[in-house]
Scaffold this active site. Structure first.
Site, PDB file in Angstrom:
ATOM      1  CB  CYS A   1      -0.819  -5.705  -2.280  1.00  0.00           C
ATOM      2  SG  CYS A   1      -1.601  -4.957  -0.836  1.00  0.00           S
TER       3      CYS A   1
ATOM      4  CB  THR B   1       1.327   1.520   0.063  1.00  0.00           C
ATOM      5  OG1 THR B   1       0.223   1.185  -0.788  1.00  0.00           O
ATOM      6  CG2 THR B   1       1.473   3.016   0.079  1.00  0.00           C
TER       7      THR B   1
END
Length: 231
Positions: free
Chosen positions: A197, A83
């Site tokens: 992202c 992430t």
């Protein structure tokens, strides 16, 4: 083959992409029935998300540190945080283990520079777009000129990531908005766009625009496989 350690679950939708991309790449390189040697430590994202929005980054660091230490004990040779946003606590994770962390921002920046770009647009969570841990690293360590959307568009991107993509929802109207934002960054001089992202690729990929996109999930997985298979 080295053993890859993955800290995932943030969200599991993008972690699934990591697992598939890494195994597909190993099979591509080695052929036959080969697959990756890896360890996945997957968190319950609900608690992490609540700590993020409460500003409890030390709490999130503690969660990832425990994951990293479990991965190290399980025999991984190196580690990935699956992430972008949670690279905010990458320094704490690095300090807590002896195996190296393959930093997502570094892998992305090196790919962009190798392709000859120096001015980039950046999309991600508000944390990644507004705090200095990611965009600042791209600027300070790699000399990239980074453009982020305006405040209203940052709010929109953040909402879509958490309220839609992290829940597995892909909405056409959100894709239209993201493409509008990408076009706007290109008009400001961005030569390419970092999908900063890991869920954004679920909504917008290269088939949707002529503007060069850098899918950080794909880049991170690719670099991890190259490292795992290196002599």
């Amino acid at each position: 083959m080295k053993k890859i350690g993955l800290i995932g679950g943030m969200s599991w939708e993008s972690t699934e992409l990591y697992y598939r991309k890494i195994n597909e790449a190993v099979k591509h390189h080695l052929g036959g029935h080969h697959s990756a040697k890896l360890i996945l430590e997957s968190v319950d994202f609900h608690g992490v998300m609540e700590m993020q929005h409460a500003g409890d980054w030390q709490g999130t660091a503690n969660v990832l540190i425990e994951c990293a230490q479990n991965i190290e004990r399980a025999g991984a040779d190196f580690l990935l945080i699956c992430t972008n946003t949670m690279h905010k606590v990458a320094p704490e994770v690095i300090a807590a283990v002896d195996i190296p962390l393959l930093h997502l921002a570094d892998a992305t920046a090196e790919r962009i520079i190798a392709d000859g770009h120096n001015k980039v647009g950046f999309l991600g969570t508000k944390f990644s777009m507004e705090d200095d841990f990611y965009v600042g690293r791209l600027k300070d360590q790699y000399g990239l000129d980074v453009i982020t959307p305006n405040k209203a568009d940052r709010e929109l991107i953040h909402r879509v990531i958490y309220d839609e993509l992290c829940l597995g929802k892909v909405e056409e109207n959100s894709r239209v908005e993201f493409l509008r934002i990408i076009d706007g960054l290109a008009e400001q001089g961005a030569q390419c766009i970092i999908e900063g992202c890991t869920e954004i690729v679920l909504l917008v990929n290269q088939s949707h625009t002529d503007i060069k996109l850098y899918d950080t999930t794909d880049i991170h997985a690719d670099v991890a496989v190259n490292l795992a298979l290196a002599d």
